[in-house]
Each structure stands twice: as structure tokens, then as C-alpha cells.
Design an enzyme around this catalytic site. Structure first.
Site, PDB file in Angstrom:
ATOM      1  N   ASP A  14       0.878  -1.179   0.000  1.00  0.00           N
ATOM      2  CA  ASP A  14       0.000   0.000   0.000  1.00  0.00           C
ATOM      3  C   ASP A  14       0.911   1.223   0.000  1.00  0.00           C
ATOM      4  O   ASP A  14       2.133   1.108   0.150  1.00  0.00           O
ATOM      5  CB  ASP A  14      -0.886  -0.009   1.269  1.00  0.00           C
ATOM      6  N   SER A  15       0.290   2.402  -0.113  1.00  0.00           N
ATOM      7  CA  SER A  15       1.080   3.628  -0.030  1.00  0.00           C
ATOM      8  C   SER A  15       1.565   3.888   1.405  1.00  0.00           C
ATOM      9  O   SER A  15       2.505   4.645   1.597  1.00  0.00           O
ATOM     10  CB  SER A  15       0.228   4.809  -0.493  1.00  0.00           C
ATOM     11  N   CYS A  77      -4.291  -1.589  -1.878  1.00  0.00           N
ATOM     12  CA  CYS A  77      -4.488  -0.154  -2.056  1.00  0.00           C
ATOM     13  C   CYS A  77      -5.502  -0.008  -3.181  1.00  0.00           C
ATOM     14  O   CYS A  77      -5.298  -0.561  -4.272  1.00  0.00           O
ATOM     15  CB  CYS A  77      -3.155   0.480  -2.445  1.00  0.00           C
ATOM     16  N   GLU A 156      -2.829   8.569   8.661  1.00  0.00           N
ATOM     17  CA  GLU A 156      -1.371   8.392   8.767  1.00  0.00           C
ATOM     18  C   GLU A 156      -0.824   9.118   9.998  1.00  0.00           C
ATOM     19  O   GLU A 156       0.174   8.712  10.577  1.00  0.00           O
ATOM     20  CB  GLU A 156      -0.665   8.890   7.499  1.00  0.00           C
ATOM     21  N   CYS A 188     -11.023   2.753   0.283  1.00  0.00           N
ATOM     22  CA  CYS A 188      -9.629   3.127   0.479  1.00  0.00           C
ATOM     23  C   CYS A 188      -9.207   2.323   1.699  1.00  0.00           C
ATOM     24  O   CYS A 188      -9.938   2.293   2.703  1.00  0.00           O
ATOM     25  CB  CYS A 188      -9.487   4.620   0.753  1.00  0.00           C
ATOM     26  N   HIS A 190      -7.249   2.817   3.944  1.00  0.00           N
ATOM     27  CA  HIS A 190      -7.073   3.574   5.187  1.00  0.00           C
ATOM     28  C   HIS A 190      -8.394   3.736   5.952  1.00  0.00           C
ATOM     29  O   HIS A 190      -8.394   3.964   7.156  1.00  0.00           O
ATOM     30  CB  HIS A 190      -6.532   4.980   4.895  1.00  0.00           C
TER      31      HIS A 190
END
Ligand code: DGL
Length: 274
Positions: A14-15, A77, A156, A188, A190
Site C-alpha cells: 500500500d502507499s 491499495c 497516517e 480506500c 485507510h
């Protein structure tokens, strides 16, 4: 596929920390499997980058994961799944799966009134891929997408239960509330982390779909169908390995708070070398 070692790890990327929501499900559903995780923390967010850039990043990460001899790759992701899955699947000699198909399928099965909302990054929403896949499954479905880009940096930063996150999520979701959706895809990786905030804002009557769960199930079936399920009881040492492109220590403590076991070490690599 008999040249692939079934006891090799699964590569997940993932990012940033979002893909850990998918890694967590893989660990829950397949506790014997080994895992190599890469979070591209130096180049996050992916959601506001161009398709060409996300494809290039994804290809580099896959080259890196292959140096760790992974047997399959999970693109954990949505943005990379939306933009790069086709390109990376084409070049790969090991199975590669994304998170979008599984999430779209679950939402189509879950909705009662045929109105589905999707929240994701600008890239995922503007790609229109969720709508495309859902309409293939059920042409008369009504899909409303809403990009929620600020949720990624908030997650994050670890601001999962914070008034700032509440305020921003509330602004994004107010648009969806007027559309009478009964199902909302957390598009997403996240977003399952501030799930309780999203749940509170959307109300109990809206079904929240977290594609991580179905992606792990799809992976499990894929491994079983390709005789790639690992043997039980492999050595625990190095079972889960974590790599990032920046800020390894911050990642370690975040990962420990999300995963069922303590993450002892995260290694930083220069992803541009791959
Ligand atoms: N977690 C990612 C996704 O699922 C990307 C977030 C980002 O880097 O913008 O889309």
C-alpha cells in the site's frame, strides 16, 4: 504454477499503513501464511497522483517484493488497484489480486434498495472503476462516489478518534447522506481505521463494506485453487516482515496498534532502486 514455492510469503503493499487493514484480515483468515508488507511512506499519498505515476510506483514495489521471493501479491491499495492492477497482472508470473472486485461484489450483494455509496481517494473515485464493476454485476444499481482525500493524512497521523477527523468526515459524508444509500464501500484501505466515526456519521442502517475481508477470502481461495497454501507449523521466525520507504519507527508503532501481534522491526529501503 508448480515452480512457485507454496511456503514462500505473500507480498502485500500500500502507499502507507492502510494496507495493514488487509494484512490484518489475511493474518486472521490464514494464520499459517507468511507475509512481506511494503508501505510506500515516502511517496504517499497515491490518491492524488496520476495513473502513470501510480503504475510506475506499483511496478517498482512488485520488483522489490519479488526479491523477497513472494508467491503471490495483494495490491492492498484501492488507488493502485484502480490504476495499476491490469498493468502489473500482465507482467506478472505469480498471482496478483487487488481489492476492488471483492468490495464491489460484496456491496452489490449487500444492498437492498440498489443505492450504493463509495468513498475513496480522488484517483479511485475518478477512475470510475467501482461503478463499472458494480454495473457489470447489476446494471440498474445506482452508485454515488465521493472522494475523501484528507482522511488519508489524518489516518497516517494517527488521528483516528479526533474532532478534526470527525469534522472532515462529516463534511464529506453529508453529501452521501442525501442520496438514500443503504450500503457504503470503504474504498480506500485507510478508511476502515476510522470506521467507528464513519459508522456514527452514517447511522446504523447503512451497511459498511470493508473490502479487506473479502479480499482475504478471495486470496485464500486463490491459493487453495493453485495448490499454494503453505504447510502448517512453519518456523515463526521472520513470519511477518515489514518494509517502508520512509519513517520506519513511526510505522512500527502504528502497525503494532493495528495487527494482532507486536511488530518488532520495520526496515527502510530505497524503493527507487527497483
Ligand atoms: N490506501 C490507499 C487506497 O486504498 C491509498 C491512499 C493514498 O495514498 O492516497 O487508496
Amino acid at each position: 504454477m508448480d515452480r512457485i514455492d507454496r511456503n514462500a510469503p505473500i507480498g502485500v503493499f500500500d502507499s502507507g499503513v492502510g494496507g495493514l487493514t488487509v494484512a490484518r484480515e489475511i493474518i486472521r483468515q490464514m494464520p499459517d501464511e507468511r507475509l512481506v508488507y511494503f508501505g510506500d511512506t515516502a511517496r504517499l499519498p497515491y490518491g492524488s497522483k496520476s495513473r502513470a505515476t501510480v503504475i510506475r510506483y506499483s511496478q517498482q514495489i512488485i520488483r522489490f517484493l519479488k526479491t523477497r521471493k513472494v508467491k503471490a501479491i495483494v495490491v492492498a491499495c484501492n488507488t493502485a488497484s484502480a490504476y495499476a492492477l491490469e498493468a502489473v497482472e500482465r507482467d506478472s508470473d505469480i498471482p496478483v489480486i487487488g481489492v476492488i472486485r471483492a468490495g464491489a461484489r460484496t456491496a452489490v450483494h449487500a444492498t437492498q434498495n440498489g443505492k450504493i455509496g463509495i468513498i475513496g481517494t480522488v484517483g479511485t473515485i475518478s477512475s470510475g472503476i467501482y461503478t463499472e464493476v458494480m454495473k457489470q454485476l447489476k446494471p440498474d444499481i445506482e452508485v454515488t462516489g465521493k472522494a475523501c482525500p484528507l482522511l488519508v493524512p489524518l489516518v497516517e497521523e494517527g488521528l483516528l478518534h479526533d474532532s478534526v477527523t470527525d469534522e472532515i468526515a462529516s463534511r464529506y459524508l453529508s453529501e452521501l447522506k442525501g442520496r438514500y444509500i443503504d450500503t457504503l464501500v470503504l474504498g480506500c484501505t485507510h478508511y476502515p481505521l476510522p470506521r467507528s466515526t464513519i459508522r456514527r456519521l452514517m447511522g446504523e442502517d447503512v451497511t459498511l463494506v470493508n473490502p479487506a475481508y473479502e479480499t482475504a477470502m478471495e486470496l485464500k481461495q486463490l491459493l487453495a485453487g493453485s495448490s499454494l497454501t503453505c504447510d502448517p507449523g512453519l518456523p515463526e521466525d521472520g513470519k511477518y516482515q515489514f518494509f517502508v520507504s520512509d519513517l520506519a519507527e513511526k510505522f512500527t508503532s502504528f502497525a503494532t496498534s493495528i495487527l494482532p501481534e507486536e511488530v518488532k522491526e520495520t526496515r527502510q529501503i530505497n524503493i527507487e532502486e527497483f
